[in-house]
Write an enzyme that holds these catalytic residues in place. Structure first.
Site, PDB file in Angstrom:
ATOM      1  N   LYS A 181       0.934  -1.317   0.025  1.00  0.00           N
ATOM      2  CA  LYS A 181      -0.053  -0.056  -0.187  1.00  0.00           C
ATOM      3  C   LYS A 181       0.981   1.178  -0.025  1.00  0.00           C
ATOM      4  CE  LYS A 181      -1.730   2.533   3.026  1.00  0.00           C
ATOM      5  NZ  LYS A 181      -1.515   3.910   2.161  1.00  0.00           N
ATOM      6  N   THR A 236       6.280   7.292  13.833  1.00  0.00           N
ATOM      7  CA  THR A 236       6.207   6.619  15.292  1.00  0.00           C
ATOM      8  C   THR A 236       4.770   6.531  15.630  1.00  0.00           C
ATOM      9  OG1 THR A 236       8.466   7.276  15.735  1.00  0.00           O
ATOM     10  CG2 THR A 236       7.224   6.363  17.630  1.00  0.00           C
ATOM     11  N   GLU A 237       3.899   7.408  15.572  1.00  0.00           N
ATOM     12  CA  GLU A 237       2.553   7.450  15.952  1.00  0.00           C
ATOM     13  C   GLU A 237       1.763   6.300  15.171  1.00  0.00           C
ATOM     14  OE1 GLU A 237       0.961  10.996  15.213  1.00  0.00           O
ATOM     15  OE2 GLU A 237      -1.128  10.615  15.658  1.00  0.00           O
ATOM     16  N   GLU A 256       9.864   0.628  10.595  1.00  0.00           N
ATOM     17  CA  GLU A 256      11.099   1.734  10.619  1.00  0.00           C
ATOM     18  C   GLU A 256      10.380   2.835  10.600  1.00  0.00           C
ATOM     19  OE1 GLU A 256      14.022   1.530   9.374  1.00  0.00           O
ATOM     20  OE2 GLU A 256      14.038  -0.552   8.310  1.00  0.00           O
ATOM     21  N   CYS A 290      13.735  10.438   6.631  1.00  0.00           N
ATOM     22  CA  CYS A 290      13.687   9.687   7.985  1.00  0.00           C
ATOM     23  C   CYS A 290      15.146   9.812   8.633  1.00  0.00           C
ATOM     24  CB  CYS A 290      13.245   8.312   7.933  1.00  0.00           C
ATOM     25  SG  CYS A 290      14.229   7.437   6.785  1.00  0.00           S
ATOM     26  N   GLU A 389      10.471  14.950  15.388  1.00  0.00           N
ATOM     27  CA  GLU A 389      10.687  15.202  14.055  1.00  0.00           C
ATOM     28  C   GLU A 389      10.093  16.268  13.153  1.00  0.00           C
ATOM     29  OE1 GLU A 389       9.425  11.655  11.747  1.00  0.00           O
ATOM     30  OE2 GLU A 389      11.594  11.575  10.904  1.00  0.00           O
TER      31      GLU A 389
HETATM   32  P1  NAD Z   1       2.377   8.075   8.193  1.00  0.00           P
HETATM   33  O1  NAD Z   1       2.708   7.140   9.497  1.00  0.00           O
HETATM   34  O2  NAD Z   1       1.631   9.075   8.210  1.00  0.00           O
HETATM   35  O3  NAD Z   1       2.051   7.050   6.995  1.00  0.00           O
HETATM   36  C1  NAD Z   1       2.722   5.875   6.605  1.00  0.00           C
HETATM   37  C2  NAD Z   1       2.032   4.856   5.976  1.00  0.00           C
HETATM   38  O4  NAD Z   1       1.107   4.403   6.727  1.00  0.00           O
HETATM   39  C3  NAD Z   1       0.813   5.623   4.735  1.00  0.00           C
HETATM   40  O5  NAD Z   1       1.003   4.539   3.525  1.00  0.00           O
HETATM   41  C4  NAD Z   1      -0.412   5.777   5.435  1.00  0.00           C
HETATM   42  O6  NAD Z   1      -1.551   5.748   4.472  1.00  0.00           O
HETATM   43  C5  NAD Z   1      -0.502   4.402   6.271  1.00  0.00           C
HETATM   44  N1  NAD Z   1      -1.159   4.565   7.286  1.00  0.00           N
HETATM   45  C6  NAD Z   1      -1.555   5.412   8.203  1.00  0.00           C
HETATM   46  N2  NAD Z   1      -2.334   5.020   9.221  1.00  0.00           N
HETATM   47  C7  NAD Z   1      -2.428   3.944   9.273  1.00  0.00           C
HETATM   48  C8  NAD Z   1      -3.212   2.961   9.851  1.00  0.00           C
HETATM   49  N3  NAD Z   1      -3.945   3.123  10.744  1.00  0.00           N
HETATM   50  N4  NAD Z   1      -3.079   1.592   9.398  1.00  0.00           N
HETATM   51  C9  NAD Z   1      -2.366   1.184   8.357  1.00  0.00           C
HETATM   52  N5  NAD Z   1      -1.664   2.027   7.832  1.00  0.00           N
HETATM   53  C10 NAD Z   1      -1.645   3.404   8.047  1.00  0.00           C
HETATM   54  O7  NAD Z   1       3.820   8.556   7.700  1.00  0.00           O
HETATM   55  P2  NAD Z   1       4.053   9.737   6.754  1.00  0.00           P
HETATM   56  O8  NAD Z   1       3.689  10.740   6.872  1.00  0.00           O
HETATM   57  O9  NAD Z   1       3.594   8.996   5.145  1.00  0.00           O
HETATM   58  O10 NAD Z   1       5.690   9.607   6.230  1.00  0.00           O
HETATM   59  C11 NAD Z   1       6.636  10.216   7.041  1.00  0.00           C
HETATM   60  C12 NAD Z   1       6.908   9.285   8.546  1.00  0.00           C
HETATM   61  O11 NAD Z   1       7.819   8.217   7.972  1.00  0.00           O
HETATM   62  C13 NAD Z   1       8.166  10.254   9.287  1.00  0.00           C
HETATM   63  O12 NAD Z   1       8.010  10.131  10.472  1.00  0.00           O
HETATM   64  C14 NAD Z   1       9.493   9.524   8.939  1.00  0.00           C
HETATM   65  O13 NAD Z   1      10.636   9.479   9.583  1.00  0.00           O
HETATM   66  C15 NAD Z   1       9.140   8.187   8.387  1.00  0.00           C
HETATM   67  N6  NAD Z   1       9.958   7.333   7.803  1.00  0.00           N
HETATM   68  C16 NAD Z   1      10.649   6.622   8.150  1.00  0.00           C
HETATM   69  C17 NAD Z   1      11.895   5.670   7.476  1.00  0.00           C
HETATM   70  C18 NAD Z   1      12.623   4.958   7.815  1.00  0.00           C
HETATM   71  O14 NAD Z   1      13.627   4.078   7.156  1.00  0.00           O
HETATM   72  N7  NAD Z   1      12.909   4.642   9.399  1.00  0.00           N
HETATM   73  C19 NAD Z   1      11.861   6.099   5.978  1.00  0.00           C
HETATM   74  C20 NAD Z   1      11.022   7.034   5.545  1.00  0.00           C
HETATM   75  C21 NAD Z   1      10.018   7.786   6.355  1.00  0.00           C
END
Ligand code: NAD
Ligand code: MN
Length: 486
Positions: A181, A236-237, A256, A290, A389
Site C-alpha cells: 500500500k 512513530t505514532e 521503520e 527519516c 521530528e
Molecule cells: P504515516 O505514518 O502517516 O504514513 C505511513 C503509511 O502508513 C502511509 O501509507 C499511510 O497511509 C499508512 N497508514 C496511516 N495510518 C494507518 C493505519 N491506521 N493503519 C495502517 N496504515 C496506516 O507517515 P508519513 O507521513 O507518510 O511518512 C513520514 C514518516 O515516515 C516520518 O515519521 C518518517 O520519519 C518516517 N519514515 C521512516 C523511514 C525509515 O526508514 N525509518 C523512512 C521514511 C520515512
C-alpha cells in the site's frame, strides 16, 4: 522518448496480475505539490480490494512463485531492475510530479537505488541457506530458511519508489509474495513499478499494489488474517497503533519509524567536508528524510565560524521548480506538511532559538508548498525543535563541549535512527560510533545508503531492518528438521 511529456494515465489497483478499478468504484486525485494542480485520479482500494489482493498473493505464494527455482526468481528481479533503468525518465518524472522532489534527486539518485536494490537482492535468491547442525550422531538435524508467506508492505510518501524497492525486493527474493500500500499522497510510481514487474515476468499475484487511505486500506491489510507479516515505514505514532492492531493476528512486524538524527562535528574535523555533509544532511530531500541530520551538534571551539559558513550556504539554497535539473530544493509534499514545518520554526523561536536563515514559505511562480532552507541556532536539546521530528528543511544547531557532552546530547531524544560523526581522530570516530544509540553511523560522510548495508532504528525509531543481509532474517523464518538415523 516523448513519453516523458505525456499526460499521466489514471492509476489503477494491481491485483492478481491485472490493473483493476476498486470494487466500490472509488477514486482519489493525486496532486502536484509544486503547482497545487491535480495530476491524475487513482483507484482507491477498500477492504474488499485488500482482501482480493491478499487472496491473490496467497495463491501465488502457494502456486507459481513457490514452484519457481531460486535462479528464476533471481532472473525476474534482475530484469525488473533493468526495466526500471529503461523507464528511468518516466518514473523520475512521475516521482517528482507526485512528491515535489527535485528531478535531480529522482532521476539521478532514486532511480539508481531502486534498480540496484532489485538487482542486489536478486542475487540473494540463490544464496539463502539453512545449516546442518551437530546435535547427536544418531540424528541428522538441519534447518530450512523459508519465506514467511504473504508480506503486507505499507510505505510513506517521502521516497515512494525507493520504499517499494526496499520492501518488495528482499521479500520477493526470499520467496514471499507482497501486497503493497503506497502513501495516499504519492501512489503513482508504486503502480508503475507494479506494472513493470508484470512485464519483467513476475507471476500474477506475486506483487499487488493497493493504493488507498491508511485508516482503510492500510488498516485492512494489518488486520487481515491472510497476511503473515507487516513491513511498515512511516511515523512513530502510526507504528505504535499498527503494533496494537497487528497483535490480534500475531503478525510479525518490521517498523521503520521516525528519526531526529544527530550530526556531530568535532573541532578536529575536515570542516569543509563537514560543512557539505551538514547541509546535504538536512536539505537533501527537502529534509523530508527519516535519516536527515536534523540536529547539528557543533563543538564550541569552532561553533561560531562553522555556523556562520553554514548559514551562508543555506541562504544561497533557494527553492525552485522541481522539474528544472539545476534545482536542489523542491516543494514539500503538501501544504499541510508546509504548515506543520512552519509551525515548528515558530515554536523554536518562541522557545528561544534564533532564526539564522530561512524560516518562511517561498512560493515558486506564485505556487506550491516550498519552504526556505532554515537554520535555527542556539537550540537547547530540551526544546521541541530538538526533540520532535520536523520532517522539513529545518536544521537545529546545538553547541557541545567534548565527547561525553556530544554523546549525552546526541542520545537524549526518543529516536535512534541515524547519526553522523565528523573527526580526523580514528579512535574518537570508532568510540563515538559504538556509543551512539542509532541504527546507522556515518563517519566523515552523511546520508549514504546502499542495498548491501542494513538500515533501521532503535528506541522510538522502531525495530527490524531494511536492506543488507540483515533484512533477509526479517522476511524468512527458520524450520528445524530432525531425522532419526537409528
Ligand atoms: P504515516 O505514518 O502517516 O504514513 C505511513 C503509511 O502508513 C502511509 O501509507 C499511510 O497511509 C499508512 N497508514 C496511516 N495510518 C494507518 C493505519 N491506521 N493503519 C495502517 N496504515 C496506516 O507517515 P508519513 O507521513 O507518510 O511518512 C513520514 C514518516 O515516515 C516520518 O515519521 C518518517 O520519519 C518516517 N519514515 C521512516 C523511514 C525509515 O526508514 N525509518 C523512512 C521514511 C520515512
Ligand atoms: Mn502527490
Amino acid at each position: 522518448m516523448s513519453d516523458t511529456l505525456a499526460p499521466v494515465r489514471p492509476g489503477r489497483l494491481i491485483i492478481g496480475g491485472e490493473a483493476v478499478d476498486a470494487a466500490s468504484g472509488a477514486t482519489f486525485t493525486t496532486t502536484n505539490p509544486a503547482t497545487d494542480e491535480p495530476i491524475t485520479t487513482v483507484a482507491e482500494a477498500g477492504p474488499e480490494d485488500v482482501d482480493r489482493a491478499v487472496k491473490a498473493a496467497r495463491a501465488a505464494f502457494e502456486g507459481p512463485w513457490a514452484k519457481l527455482k531460486p535462479i528464476d526468481r533471481s532472473r525476474v528481479l534482475w530484469k525488473l531492475g533493468d526495466l526500471v533503468l529503461e523507464h528511468a525518465d518516466e518514473l523520475a518524472r512521475l516521482e517528482t510530479l507526485d512528491n515535489g522532489k527535485p528531478i535531480f534527486e529522482s532521476r539521478l539518485v532514486d532511480i539508481d537505488m531502486v534498480a540496484r536494490c532489485f538487482q542486489y537482492f536478486s542475487g540473494w535468491s540463490t544464496k539463502l541457506a539453512g545449516q546442518t547442525t551437530a546435535v547427536n550422531p544418531a540424528l541428522f538435524t538441519y534447518t530450512l530458511r523459508e519465506p514467511v508467506g504473504v508480506v503486507g508492505a505499507i510505505i510513506p510518501w517521502n521516497f515512494p519508489m525507493i520504499m517499494v524497492a526496499w520492501k518488495a525486493a528482499p521479500a520477493l527474493a526470499a520467496g514471499n509474495t507482497v501486497v503493497l500500500k503506497p502513501a495516499e499522497l504519492t501512489p503513482l510510481t508504486a503502480i508503475r513499478i507494479g506494472e513493470l514487474a508484470l512485464e519483467a515476468g513476475l507471476p500474477p499475484g506475486v506483487l499487488n499494489i493497493v493504493p488507498g487511505k491508511g485508516r482503510v486500506a492500510g488498516e485492512a491489510l494489518v488486520k487481515h488474517p491472510g497476511v503473515d507479516k507487516i513491513s511498515f515505514t512511516g511515523s512513530t505514532e502510526v507504528g505504535r497503533h499498527l503494533m496494537r492492531t497487528a497483535s490480534d493476528t500475531l503478525k510479525k512486524l518490521t517498523l521503520e519509524l521516525g528519526g531526529k538524527s544527530p550530526n556531530i562535528v568535532f573541532a578536529d574535523a575536515d570542516l569543509d567536508a563537514a560543512l557539505k555533509g551538514a547541509t546535504a544532511g538536512i536539505y537533501y530531500g527537502k529534509g523530508e528524510v527519516c535519516g536527515a541530520g536534523s540536529r547539528l551538534l557543533v563543538e564550541r571551539a569552532i561553533h561560531d565560524e562553522f555556523v556562520g559558513r553554514l548559514v551562508e550556504r543555506a541562504k544561497k539554497l533557494a527553492p525552485a521548480d522541481p522539474l528544472d535539473p539545476k534545482t536542489r530544493l523542491g516543494s514539500l509534499v503538501s501544504r499541510t506538511q508546509m504548515e506543520r514545518v512552519l509551525g515548528y520554526v515558530e515554536a523554536g523561536v518562541q522557545e528561544g532559538a534564533q532564526l539564522a536563515a530561512g524560516g518562511k514559505a517561498q512560493p515558486v511562480n506564485g505556487k506550491g508548498a516550498f519552504v526556505q532552507a532554515t537554520v535555527l541556532t542556539g537550540v537547547d536539546n530540551r526544546m521541541r525543535v530538538a526533540q520532535e521530528e520536523i520532517f522539513g528543511p529545518v536544521l537545529a544547531v546545538i553547541p557541545f563541549d567534548g565527547v561525553d557532552d556530544a554523546l549525552a546530547k546526541a542520545n537524549d531524544v526518543p529516536y535512534g535512527l541515524a547519526s553522523g560523526v565528523w573527526t580526523r581522530d580514528v579512535k574518537k570516530a570508532h568510540t563515538v560510533a559504538r556509543r551512539l544509540a542509532a541504527g546507522t553511523v556515518w563517519v566523515n560522510m552523511y546520508g549514504f545508503y546502499d542495498p548491501g548495508m542494513p538500515f533501521g532504528g532503535v528506541k522510538g525509531s522502531g525495530f527490524g531492518r531494511d536492506l543488507g543481509e540483515a533484512c533477509l532474517h526479517d522476511v524468512t523464518q527458520v524450520k528445524g528438521v530432525w531425522l532419526n538415523l537409528e
